[in-house]
Design an enzyme around this catalytic site. Structure first.
Site, PDB file in Angstrom:
ATOM      1  N   TYR A   1       0.822  -1.222   0.000  1.00 21.17           N
ATOM      2  CA  TYR A   1       0.000   0.000   0.000  1.00 21.17           C
ATOM      3  C   TYR A   1       0.854   1.270   0.000  1.00 21.17           C
ATOM      4  CZ  TYR A   1      -3.939  -3.062   1.181  1.00 21.17           C
ATOM      5  OH  TYR A   1      -4.901  -4.044   1.171  1.00 21.17           O
TER       6      TYR A   1
ATOM      7  N   LYS B   1       3.818 -15.263   1.321  1.00 19.35           N
ATOM      8  CA  LYS B   1       3.807 -16.086   0.117  1.00 19.35           C
ATOM      9  C   LYS B   1       5.255 -16.297  -0.319  1.00 19.35           C
ATOM     10  CE  LYS B   1       0.718 -16.877  -2.516  1.00 19.35           C
ATOM     11  NZ  LYS B   1       0.199 -18.241  -2.818  1.00 19.35           N
TER      12      LYS B   1
ATOM     13  N   ASP C   1      -2.384 -18.005   1.489  1.00 18.36           N
ATOM     14  CA  ASP C   1      -3.601 -18.577   0.886  1.00 18.36           C
ATOM     15  C   ASP C   1      -4.029 -19.830   1.650  1.00 18.36           C
ATOM     16  OD1 ASP C   1      -1.246 -19.740  -0.034  1.00 18.36           O
ATOM     17  OD2 ASP C   1      -2.007 -20.173  -2.030  1.00 18.36           O
TER      18      ASP C   1
ATOM     19  N   ASP D   1      -4.846  -7.289   5.804  1.00 22.19           N
ATOM     20  CA  ASP D   1      -6.098  -6.597   5.509  1.00 22.19           C
ATOM     21  C   ASP D   1      -7.189  -7.635   5.230  1.00 22.19           C
ATOM     22  OD1 ASP D   1      -7.837  -4.580   4.944  1.00 22.19           O
ATOM     23  OD2 ASP D   1      -6.828  -3.878   3.130  1.00 22.19           O
TER      24      ASP D   1
ATOM     25  N   ASP E   1     -10.135  -9.257   8.195  1.00 17.82           N
ATOM     26  CA  ASP E   1     -11.570  -9.127   7.931  1.00 17.82           C
ATOM     27  C   ASP E   1     -12.230 -10.498   7.906  1.00 17.82           C
ATOM     28  OD1 ASP E   1     -11.543  -6.422   7.867  1.00 17.82           O
ATOM     29  OD2 ASP E   1     -12.299  -6.214   5.819  1.00 17.82           O
TER      30      ASP E   1
END
Ligand code: NAD
Length: 366
Positions: free
Chosen positions: A141, A191, A224, A248, A252
């Site tokens: 970001y 990852k 993942d 992020d 959530d």
């Protein structure tokens, strides 16, 4: 020892309503010999109305000086027309940036009485208590280069995932410190199979562990696979540490395992101050909920649980934090529900104030 200090920024919409209930819990702390030096100030639209800016410099200065900041919520339709630079959310972003709050703590905790509220099976979520630590000030970001360029005859969108060793190490330390106050287990997610920044992330987390926190159990998982495991059997985790982007998404996902937005607290922590306490901002995950503001319908529990996090992580008062969480669990077990927690069963909702009073009555009853 100096009296611990708190800056309260109720903000907009339901912010002041839920914060009024937190004040009652702060008063209860006083009865247990834990008095706070409390100051209140403006943030968001309320600050814009008073000062023409969503966070006055004097408020920012106070935030840097206190032991912890407790924020309600900011924003509302009235402010949608404002220029981007003075929108209510800019006040919150300024606090996070100038306090350098790099570790975002998002617990996913399921109270037994609300287990039916989850979209997952009851036995998968009942009693769930995990913590996601998301890196908040770096990563994709913020990385450069970024932007949309034209290459040949088409446009290209670019963002850069970039992490330095020190950025990874400091958030890893936050996670290990937290784990020591909980079940002493950390799972780091990245990852590393496809991203160099993930390889570095894994190496640095492991090095910090081996050097400084060998007593904490550490595992690594691809993000993942972590998402799958979070929905399959979330109770296998204690603390999860991950970068800004994966955090992020995963925070959530984990939060929603447990039901309503009105139940979700959060903390954002930075480096330790001279007194050893981390720079800290505690706030509910929800926004200012303009659709229910001023109607006594808001659930104050997310904000009350955010204060419980402050007790635990800023003030080392885990016993009081436990009591607050138990009181919340108790009123839910008694069947009290604000409107957001009512599903098919057709109960009569209690008001914001009634929920706050019931929690404090439980606390007072001991
Ligand atoms: P929101 O979180 O304010 O509301 C989403 C839905 O959840 C609404 O239906 C609301 O009534 C309900 N809800 C939220 N908190 C609740 C509570 N404590 N009790 C009961 N119900 C609750 O999100 P939104 O509607 O997308 O945004 C409204 C405003 O809040 C916008 O201006 C947005 O920018 C701002 N916002 C601020 C923050 C923050 O201050 N951290 C976070 C998100 C959104």
């Amino acid at each position: 020892m100096a009296t611990p200090s708190l800056l309260i920024l109720p903000g907009d919409g339901i912010g002041p309503e839920v914060m009024a209930e937190v004040r009652k819990v702060i008063d209860w702390c006083g009865t247990r010999g834990l008095a706070f030096d409390v100051e209140e100030d403006l943030v968001g639209g309320a600050a814009y109305d008073a000062h023409g800016t969503p966070l006055a410099d004097a408020t920012m200065e106070k935030a840097q000086q206190v032991d912890a900041v407790l924020l309600g919520a900011v924003g509302g339709p009235k402010y949608d027309v404002l220029d981007f630079s003075v929108k209510p959310e800019r006040g919150l972003l300024r606090l996070r940036k100038e306090m350098d709050l790099y570790a975002n703590l998002r617990p996913a905790q399921c109270f037994d009485a609300l287990a039916d509220f989850s979209s997952l099976k009851k036995d998968v979520v009942a009693g769930l208590d995990i913590m996601i630590v998301r890196e908040l000030t770096s990563g994709v970001y913020f990385g450069e280069p970024r932007g949309i360029h034209t290459e040949g005859n088409e446009r290209v969108g670019i963002n850069t995932q970039r992490y330095t060793e020190s950025e990874i190490a400091r958030v890893a330390r936050s996670a290990f410190e937290l784990a020591r106050k909980r079940s002493n287990r950390v799972c780091s997610m990245e990852k590393a199979n496809v991203m160099e920044s993930g390889i570095l992330w894994r190496e640095v987390v492991q090095e910090v562990h081996d050097r400084e926190y060998p007593d904490v159990e550490l595992s690594h998982m691809y993000a993942d696979a972590g998402a799958m495991q979070l929905t399959r059997w979330p109770k296998q985790f204690d603390v999860i540490v991950t970068d800004n982007l994966f955090g992020d998404l995963l925070s959530d996902l984990a939060a929603m395992l447990t039901g309503s937005l009105g139940m979700l607290p959060s903390a954002s922590l930075g480096a330790p101050m001279a007194n050893g306490r981390p720079r800290a901002l505690y706030e509910p995950v929800h926004g200012s909920a303009p659709d229910i503001a001023g109607q006594g319908k808001a659930n104050p529990i997310a904000c009350i649980l955010s204060f419980a996090m402050a007790l635990r992580y800023s003030f080392d008062r885990g016993a009081e934090a436990d009591l607050v969480e138990k009181a919340v669990e108790g009123v839910l077990a008694d069947g009290l529900r604000t409107a957001d927690l009512i599903g098919e069963e057709g109960r009569t909702p209690v008001s914001t104030q009634e929920m706050g009073d019931a929690i404090v009555a439980k606390l007072a009853a001991g």
